[in-house]
Design a protein around this motif. Structure first.
Motif, PDB file in Angstrom:
ATOM      1  N   GLN A   6       0.834  -1.202   0.000  1.00 25.01           N
ATOM      2  CA  GLN A   6       0.000   0.000   0.000  1.00 25.01           C
ATOM      3  C   GLN A   6       0.866   1.249   0.000  1.00 25.01           C
ATOM      4  O   GLN A   6       0.633   2.193  -0.765  1.00 25.01           O
ATOM      5  CB  GLN A   6      -0.914  -0.007   1.232  1.00 25.01           C
ATOM      6  CG  GLN A   6      -1.648   1.295   1.524  1.00 25.01           C
ATOM      7  CD  GLN A   6      -2.926   1.437   0.721  1.00 25.01           C
ATOM      8  OE1 GLN A   6      -3.127   0.737  -0.262  1.00 25.01           O
ATOM      9  NE2 GLN A   6      -3.783   2.337   1.130  1.00 25.01           N
ATOM     10  N   SER A   7       1.886   1.275   0.839  1.00 22.32           N
ATOM     11  CA  SER A   7       2.755   2.449   0.934  1.00 22.32           C
ATOM     12  C   SER A   7       3.644   2.599  -0.290  1.00 22.32           C
ATOM     13  O   SER A   7       3.958   3.722  -0.704  1.00 22.32           O
ATOM     14  CB  SER A   7       3.622   2.353   2.192  1.00 22.32           C
ATOM     15  OG  SER A   7       2.819   2.316   3.352  1.00 22.32           O
ATOM     16  N   LEU A   8       4.062   1.483  -0.875  1.00 21.61           N
ATOM     17  CA  LEU A   8       4.898   1.564  -2.077  1.00 21.61           C
ATOM     18  C   LEU A   8       4.163   2.255  -3.223  1.00 21.61           C
ATOM     19  O   LEU A   8       4.796   2.845  -4.112  1.00 21.61           O
ATOM     20  CB  LEU A   8       5.330   0.165  -2.517  1.00 21.61           C
ATOM     21  CG  LEU A   8       6.584  -0.415  -1.880  1.00 21.61           C
ATOM     22  CD1 LEU A   8       6.869  -1.793  -2.459  1.00 21.61           C
ATOM     23  CD2 LEU A   8       7.786   0.495  -2.089  1.00 21.61           C
ATOM     24  N   ARG A   9       2.849   2.225  -3.211  1.00 18.29           N
ATOM     25  CA  ARG A   9       2.076   2.879  -4.268  1.00 18.29           C
ATOM     26  C   ARG A   9       2.386   4.370  -4.325  1.00 18.29           C
ATOM     27  O   ARG A   9       2.555   4.941  -5.399  1.00 18.29           O
ATOM     28  CB  ARG A   9       0.583   2.644  -4.053  1.00 18.29           C
ATOM     29  CG  ARG A   9       0.163   1.183  -4.200  1.00 18.29           C
ATOM     30  CD  ARG A   9      -1.292   0.967  -3.801  1.00 18.29           C
ATOM     31  NE  ARG A   9      -2.195   1.567  -4.754  1.00 18.29           N
ATOM     32  CZ  ARG A   9      -3.201   2.375  -4.445  1.00 18.29           C
ATOM     33  NH1 ARG A   9      -3.420   2.694  -3.182  1.00 18.29           N
ATOM     34  NH2 ARG A   9      -3.987   2.865  -5.369  1.00 18.29           N
ATOM     35  N   ILE A  10       2.474   5.028  -3.168  1.00 19.84           N
ATOM     36  CA  ILE A  10       2.750   6.461  -3.180  1.00 19.84           C
ATOM     37  C   ILE A  10       4.203   6.725  -3.562  1.00 19.84           C
ATOM     38  O   ILE A  10       4.525   7.752  -4.169  1.00 19.84           O
ATOM     39  CB  ILE A  10       2.415   7.112  -1.818  1.00 19.84           C
ATOM     40  CG1 ILE A  10       2.335   8.641  -1.973  1.00 19.84           C
ATOM     41  CG2 ILE A  10       3.420   6.732  -0.756  1.00 19.84           C
ATOM     42  CD1 ILE A  10       1.239   9.128  -2.878  1.00 19.84           C
ATOM     43  N   VAL A  11       5.099   5.791  -3.242  1.00 21.34           N
ATOM     44  CA  VAL A  11       6.500   5.944  -3.636  1.00 21.34           C
ATOM     45  C   VAL A  11       6.613   5.939  -5.153  1.00 21.34           C
ATOM     46  O   VAL A  11       7.303   6.777  -5.747  1.00 21.34           O
ATOM     47  CB  VAL A  11       7.366   4.824  -3.026  1.00 21.34           C
ATOM     48  CG1 VAL A  11       8.798   4.908  -3.551  1.00 21.34           C
ATOM     49  CG2 VAL A  11       7.353   4.910  -1.502  1.00 21.34           C
ATOM     50  N   PHE A  12       5.921   5.008  -5.800  1.00 23.46           N
ATOM     51  CA  PHE A  12       5.990   4.942  -7.262  1.00 23.46           C
ATOM     52  C   PHE A  12       5.161   6.044  -7.912  1.00 23.46           C
ATOM     53  O   PHE A  12       5.461   6.474  -9.026  1.00 23.46           O
ATOM     54  CB  PHE A  12       5.571   3.555  -7.750  1.00 23.46           C
ATOM     55  CG  PHE A  12       6.654   2.534  -7.594  1.00 23.46           C
ATOM     56  CD1 PHE A  12       7.622   2.386  -8.558  1.00 23.46           C
ATOM     57  CD2 PHE A  12       6.730   1.740  -6.457  1.00 23.46           C
ATOM     58  CE1 PHE A  12       8.649   1.463  -8.417  1.00 23.46           C
ATOM     59  CE2 PHE A  12       7.743   0.818  -6.290  1.00 23.46           C
ATOM     60  CZ  PHE A  12       8.713   0.668  -7.273  1.00 23.46           C
ATOM     61  N   LEU A  14       5.244   8.968  -6.744  1.00 21.74           N
ATOM     62  CA  LEU A  14       6.218  10.059  -6.689  1.00 21.74           C
ATOM     63  C   LEU A  14       7.126  10.036  -7.909  1.00 21.74           C
ATOM     64  O   LEU A  14       7.486  11.096  -8.436  1.00 21.74           O
ATOM     65  CB  LEU A  14       7.039   9.957  -5.404  1.00 21.74           C
ATOM     66  CG  LEU A  14       8.110  11.036  -5.199  1.00 21.74           C
ATOM     67  CD1 LEU A  14       7.478  12.425  -5.140  1.00 21.74           C
ATOM     68  CD2 LEU A  14       8.902  10.762  -3.920  1.00 21.74           C
ATOM     69  N   THR A  15       7.506   8.855  -8.398  1.00 25.73           N
ATOM     70  CA  THR A  15       8.349   8.792  -9.593  1.00 25.73           C
ATOM     71  C   THR A  15       7.618   9.380 -10.796  1.00 25.73           C
ATOM     72  O   THR A  15       8.242  10.020 -11.656  1.00 25.73           O
ATOM     73  CB  THR A  15       8.776   7.347  -9.911  1.00 25.73           C
ATOM     74  OG1 THR A  15       7.633   6.559 -10.312  1.00 25.73           O
ATOM     75  CG2 THR A  15       9.440   6.692  -8.710  1.00 25.73           C
TER      76      THR A  15
END
Length: 345
Positions: A6-12, A14-15
Motif C-alpha cells: 500500500q505504501s509503495l504505491r505512493i512511492v511509485f 512520486l516517480t
C-alpha cells in the motif's frame, strides 16, 4: 491490506510526479516504473481480493465492474472539468474532438498522441485499467487453477511473444506501441496475477536473514533501472523493468510480515495513509503543477527548483486529501448505495 505494498504505491506515484514536474529550465524525465508498478499491483490485488470468487462461481461480474468504476470514474470526470477550467482560454475545436474517447476511456486505443494524451494526460492509464478489469475474471479462470509447471509454461510463452513483438516492431512512436497500447500493457497485469498464484502455491513464512540488506538491494535495482532508462528505452519499457519490479513486489509483500527497516518505515501510519491517496495524487498532480507553476510565473516569483518542487508536492497531497475526503469517498458511497446495496434488497 498488505501495508508495505500500500505504501509503495505512493512511492511509485512520486516517480510519476517527478517525471512530470518541469520548472526553472529543468525538465522531468520519464522512467516508466510508476505505471508498471500500478499495473502489476492491480493484477495482484484483484487476484487476491476476487480470485477465489471467480473460481467458486460466486463472482458477480457486473457488480465488480461497477465497484471498480465508482472508485476512479467520478474523479476522472472531476479532473476533466478542472482541466477545462484551467485551459479554457487556450482550448480549440480540435481539442474537443478528442473529448468523447476520453470520456469513454477509449483514448489509449487510438495511436495518436493528441488522443491518448488528451485532456488530463495521465488518464490514459485508466483506459488501460478498464481493459484489464473487463478481462480479469476470464484470465483468472485459467491462471487461478494453474500448477507451478503450467505457470512456468505460461510465463515462458508470454515472454517469447513479447520479445518477438519488441524485436520486430518498427515505428517512430515507441511510446504508444510499448508504453500505452492496452494489449501490450496487459502483460504487466498478468504478471501480477501470476505472482498471486505463485504466492498461493509457494507461500513463504520463514523469516529472512538480513532483511534490510535485501530491501536495500531491491531499492538499488529500482534506482538503477530509472537511471539507465534512456539508454535503451525499447527494452527498458518492460523487460528490464519486469526483472526489477516483480522481485520488488514479491519482496515487500513478504516484508510486510518479516521485513527490515525499509518495510517498517513503509508500515508507518503516515506512509500507509499516503498510499491510500495514490490514485488521487496520480490523477490530480499535473493539474496542480500547471496551476502552481503558472501562478508563480504570473507573479514573477523566483524560487529554487527544490523549494518549488516541495511546495508543489505538498499542495498535491493536500488537494488529494480534500478531494478524497469530500468528493471521492462520498460519491463512491452514494453510488454504491444506489446501484449495489439497493439491488440486494
Amino acid at each position: 491490506m498488505i501495508e508495505t505494498l500500500q505504501s509503495l504505491r505512493i512511492v511509485f506515484a512520486l516517480t510519476v510526479m517527478l517525471a512530470h514536474f518541469s520548472y526553472a529550465g529543468i525538465e522531468g524525465k520519464s522512467t516508466g516504473v510508476g505505471p508498471m508498478f500500478f499495473m502489476l499491483m492491480t493484477g495482484f490485488v484483484m487476484s487476491r481480493s476476487y480470485g477465489a470468487k471467480v473460481l467458486d462461481g460466486s463472482f458477480e461480474y457486473g457488480k465488480f465492474l461497477l465497484r471498480r468504476l465508482f472508485k476512479f470514474y467520478p474523479l476522472h470526470l472531476l479532473c476533466l472539468l478542472i482541466f477545462i477550467a484551467i485551459h479554457r482560454h487556450t482550448l480549440e475545436m480540435k481539442d474537443y474532438q478528442t473529448l468523447l474517447p476520453n470520456l469513454l476511456l477509449l483514448q489509449s486505443w487510438i495511436p495518436m498522441e493528441s488522443f491518448y494524451f488528451s485532456w488530463n494526460a495521465v488518464s490514459w492509464y485508466l483506459s488501460d485499467l478498464l481493459f484489464f478489469l473487463l478481462l480479469f475474471p476470464f484470465l483468472y479462470k485459467g491462471i487461478g487453477r494453474m500448477s507451478g509447471k503450467n505457470l512456468s509454461r505460461l510465463v515462458s510463452g508470454l515472454l517469447v511473444i513479447y520479445v518477438v513483438y519488441v524485436s520486430f516492431i518498427q515505428t517512430d512512436d515507441l511510446n504508444y506501441w510499448l508504453y500505452i497500447f492496452p494489449p501490450v500493457r496487459l502483460f504487466d497485469f498478468i504478471w501480477g496475477m501470476v505472482m498471486w498464484r505463485c504466492y498461493e502455491l509457494y507461500p513463504k513464512e520463514d523469516r529472512w536473514s538480513h532483511p534490510t540488506i535485501i530491501e536495500l538491494v531491491l531499492i538499488v535495482g529500482v534506482v538503477m533501472t530509472i537511471i539507465t532508462y534512456p539508454v535503451h528505452e525499447k527494452w527498458h519499457v518492460a523487460l528490464i523493468h519486469w526483472l526489477v519490479l516483480i522481485p520488488v513486489v514479491w519482496g515487500f509483500m513478504q516484508g510486510d510480515r518479516h521485513g527490515g527497516w525499509v518495510s517498517r518505515f513503509l508500515k508507518t501510519r503516515i506512509m500507509v495513509w499516503l498510499g491510500g491517496l495514490t490514485l488521487d495524487t496520480y490523477l490530480l498532480h499535473q493539474l496542480v503543477f500547471a496551476v502552481m507553476v503558472s501562478n508563480v510565473a504570473k507573479h514573477d516569483i523566483q524560487l529554487p527548483y527544490v523549494v518549488m518542487l516541495l511546495i508543489c508536492l505538498t499542495v498535491v497531497v493536500f488537494v488529494s486529501y480534500i478531494t478524497h475526503t469530500w468528493f471521492v469517498n462520498p460519491i463512491n458511497n452514494r453510488l454504491l448505495t444506489l446501484f449495489i446495496k439497493k439491488s440486494r434488497q
